[in-house]
Design a protein around this motif. Structure first.
Motif, short mmCIF file in Angstrom:
data_model
loop_
_atom_site.label_atom_id
_atom_site.label_comp_id
_atom_site.label_asym_id
_atom_site.label_seq_id
_atom_site.Cartn_x
_atom_site.Cartn_y
_atom_site.Cartn_z
N HIS A 96 0.85 -1.31 0.02
CA HIS A 96 -0.20 0.00 0.03
C HIS A 96 0.73 1.30 0.00
CE1 HIS A 96 1.23 -1.08 3.97
NE2 HIS A 96 0.79 0.15 4.41
N LEU A 97 2.09 1.13 0.11
CA LEU A 97 3.05 2.17 0.09
C LEU A 97 3.77 2.17 -1.17
CD1 LEU A 97 5.13 1.99 3.43
CD2 LEU A 97 2.95 3.03 3.06
N THR A 98 3.97 3.64 -1.48
CA THR A 98 4.93 3.76 -2.98
C THR A 98 6.20 3.52 -2.74
OG1 THR A 98 5.33 6.04 -2.20
CG2 THR A 98 3.42 6.21 -3.19
N VAL A 99 7.02 3.59 -3.63
CA VAL A 99 8.25 3.15 -3.68
C VAL A 99 9.01 3.94 -2.78
CG1 VAL A 99 10.57 3.32 -5.25
CG2 VAL A 99 8.43 2.12 -5.93
N ILE A 103 11.03 3.01 0.77
CA ILE A 103 12.45 3.26 0.67
C ILE A 103 12.60 4.03 2.20
CG2 ILE A 103 14.47 4.58 0.15
CD1 ILE A 103 13.42 3.60 -2.82
N LEU A 104 11.76 4.95 2.75
CA LEU A 104 11.89 5.95 3.50
C LEU A 104 11.45 5.20 5.11
CD1 LEU A 104 10.26 9.22 2.41
CD2 LEU A 104 12.65 9.06 3.34
N PHE A 105 10.74 4.09 4.81
CA PHE A 105 10.22 3.35 6.02
C PHE A 105 11.24 3.17 7.20
CE2 PHE A 105 8.35 0.07 8.49
CZ PHE A 105 7.06 0.55 8.55
N PRO A 106 12.29 2.62 6.94
CA PRO A 106 13.37 2.18 7.93
C PRO A 106 13.84 3.49 8.68
CG PRO A 106 13.98 1.16 5.87
CD PRO A 106 12.92 2.10 5.39
N LEU A 107 13.70 4.56 8.00
CA LEU A 107 14.41 5.89 8.70
C LEU A 107 13.11 6.58 9.64
CD1 LEU A 107 15.82 7.50 5.57
CD2 LEU A 107 16.81 5.73 7.23
N GLN A 108 11.93 6.13 9.29
CA GLN A 108 11.04 6.98 10.27
C GLN A 108 11.01 6.68 11.77
OE1 GLN A 108 7.89 5.82 7.56
NE2 GLN A 108 8.05 7.83 6.41
N GLN A 120 16.64 15.42 5.30
CA GLN A 120 17.57 14.81 5.21
C GLN A 120 17.19 13.16 4.96
OE1 GLN A 120 18.71 15.16 9.68
NE2 GLN A 120 20.56 15.81 9.09
N MET A 121 15.99 12.68 5.36
CA MET A 121 15.39 11.69 4.96
C MET A 121 15.16 11.53 3.42
SD MET A 121 12.67 10.20 7.65
CE MET A 121 11.69 11.40 8.35
N ASP A 122 14.80 12.65 2.71
CA ASP A 122 14.41 12.67 1.33
C ASP A 122 15.73 12.47 0.75
OD1 ASP A 122 11.82 12.83 1.64
OD2 ASP A 122 11.58 14.82 1.38
N ILE A 155 16.76 -3.47 -2.11
CA ILE A 155 18.08 -3.21 -2.03
C ILE A 155 18.27 -1.55 -1.55
CG2 ILE A 155 20.26 -2.89 -3.01
CD1 ILE A 155 19.65 -5.19 -4.96
N ALA A 156 17.48 -0.67 -2.20
CA ALA A 156 17.33 0.54 -1.71
C ALA A 156 17.01 0.80 -0.41
CB ALA A 156 16.68 1.75 -2.71
N ARG A 157 16.15 0.05 0.01
CA ARG A 157 15.53 0.20 1.44
C ARG A 157 16.51 -0.26 2.33
NH1 ARG A 157 10.26 -2.91 2.61
NH2 ARG A 157 11.69 -4.68 2.55
N ALA A 158 17.33 -1.37 2.13
CA ALA A 158 18.34 -1.83 3.16
C ALA A 158 19.60 -0.74 3.01
CB ALA A 158 18.90 -3.22 2.42
N LEU A 159 19.91 -0.08 1.86
CA LEU A 159 20.98 0.89 1.75
C LEU A 159 20.65 2.23 2.59
CD1 LEU A 159 21.99 0.34 -1.65
CD2 LEU A 159 23.35 -0.38 0.14
N VAL A 160 19.24 2.64 2.84
CA VAL A 160 19.06 3.89 3.03
C VAL A 160 19.63 4.19 4.53
CG1 VAL A 160 16.67 3.46 4.23
CG2 VAL A 160 17.27 5.51 2.89
#
Ligand SMILES: Nc1ncnc2c1ncn2[C@@H]1O[C@H](COP(=O)(O)OP(=O)(O)OP(=O)(O)O)[C@@H](O)[C@H]1O
Length: 364
Positions: A96-99, A103-108, A120-122, A155-160
């Motif tokens: 239900h979330l956009t790409v 990707i931002l999810f782990p930072l929230q 900074q998150m963006d 992979i982007a989500r893991a790298l963020v």
């Protein structure tokens, strides 16, 4: 970040009423993974690859042994304190979330000194997306992406989070053959660009050989061999490793050392001075056969497959363990297909002897 595995062992309690012995999934694993390298953890199903990875990321607690990231002993740290990015076979994106939101999810939920401002998150999300080349997909939902694109988002989500260590568990197994090839090259590029120490689990030897700085071959929880892919291929420590690496696989024969020579059937194919008389397993790589009228190994010719640059000659021999022998030779070579037999001489660096009982390599 260097990763040190010290006597790492994992046992699971026995399952079912009858089973009394614990399952040893990983046994006394010792390895110092140099900073910035990509390591391929390789072996058949059930050999302990995922358990090793889960111990490195903190999802499983070792039964004994230690894990160090640099000089930090992280053995008792929960996953969130280890600074590890993890990518699994099933990408587990939130549908239900956009790409971008994925990707931002782990930072929230970062707290205290780790907390980031919106901008900074963006910026982090943009950087991660740029690395895996999905910036134009940021507003789509996972269902609007191909498998390869979804994996890049994972992979982007893991790298963020800018992890110290990146762990990839069979990340390509849900992709079709072409995408697998492309994505594995991309993973290699991303790893080179970020220089994050990376452990990549796969049961596909070709995949591991093609992208790893070093490979670790495991069997039944026990490390068999660690080394650069080419070195392990050129110098396997035992028959298991020799058979596990290489396409087409190594050809195995029953052989006999007698009076300083190796016999395959009645053919004396190699001088083996100093090796005592004994039965042996003989491994010959497909590229180790040279068609040669005077060659010592005489096989029954089965057929030929043209593979472009090379030819695959299929033959049989009474002492061959495999149903057929596959040899790869240059397409310039003239083969008489009406002949019943074909003789080969053997390249000395492509033939290996193994103890018949243990499979251990006998050095020539
Ligand atoms: N939670 C568990 N409880 C009991 N046994 C387990 C558990 N997890 C794994 N094992 C066993 O430990 C061994 C190693 O499993 P592991 O998943 O690490 O292997 P693998 O090499 O990753 O296999 P695959 O390629 O199939 O994923 C197997 O024999 C498995 O059955």
């Amino acid at each position: 970040m260097k990763i040190v595995l010290e006597h790492l062992t994992k046992q699971f309690p026995p399952r079912g009423r009858k089973a009394q012995e614990p399952v040893t999934a990983v046994s006394d694993f010792n390895f110092e993974i140099p900073d910035g390298q990509l390591i391929g953890l390789l072996g058949p199903s059930g050999c302990g690859k995922s358990t090793t990875l889960n111990m490195i990321c903190g999802l499983e607690k070792p039964t004994s042994g230690r894990i160090l990231f640099g000089d930090d002993d992280v053995t008792s740290f929960p996953p969130e304190r280890r600074g590890v990015g993890m990518v699994f076979q099933n990408y587990a994106l939130y549908p239900h979330l956009t790409v971008k939101q994925n990707i931002l999810f782990p930072l929230q939920n970062l707290k205290g000194k780790d907390k980031l401002s919106r901008s900074q998150m963006d910026e982090r999300a943009q950087n991660a997306a740029r690395l895996v080349q999905i910036t134009e997909l940021m507003d789509r939902r996972p269902s609007e992406l191909s498998g390869g694109q979804q994996q890049r988002v994972a992979i982007a989500r893991a790298l963020v989070k800018m992890p110290r260590v990146l762990l990839l568990d069979e990340p390509l197994s849900n992709l079709d053959a072409r995408l697998r090839l492309q994505t594995r090259e991309e993973i290699r590029k991303i790893q080179r660009a970020t220089k994050i120490t990376t452990v990549f689990v796969t049961h596909d030897q070709e995949e591991a050989m093609s992208i790893s700085d070093m490979i670790v071959v495991m069997k039944d929880g026990v490390v068999q061999q660690i080394g650069k892919p080419q070195n392990v291929y050129d110098s396997p420590v035992n028959l298991f490793v020799a058979k596990f690496l290489g396409t087409p696989p190594i050809n195995v024969f029953e052989g006999q050392i007698r009076g300083g020579s190796l016999y395959i059937g009645e053919n004396a194919v190699l001088l083996t001075p100093g090796i005592s008389d004994q039965p042996v397993s003989v491994g010959i790589r497909p590229e180790g056969f040279i068609p040669d009228e005077k060659g010592a190994l005489c096989c029954q010719l089965g057929g030929m497959e043209v593979m472009g640059r090379d030819i695959s000659v299929v033959s049989t021999h009474a002492s061959s363990v495999n149903p057929v022998i596959r040899s790869i030779i240059s397409s310039d070579t003239q083969i008489r297909l009406d002949a019943k037999t074909i003789r080969f001489s053997i390249k000395p660096n492509k033939i290996f002897l193994f103890r018949h009982d243990t499979g251990e390599r006998i050095n020539l």
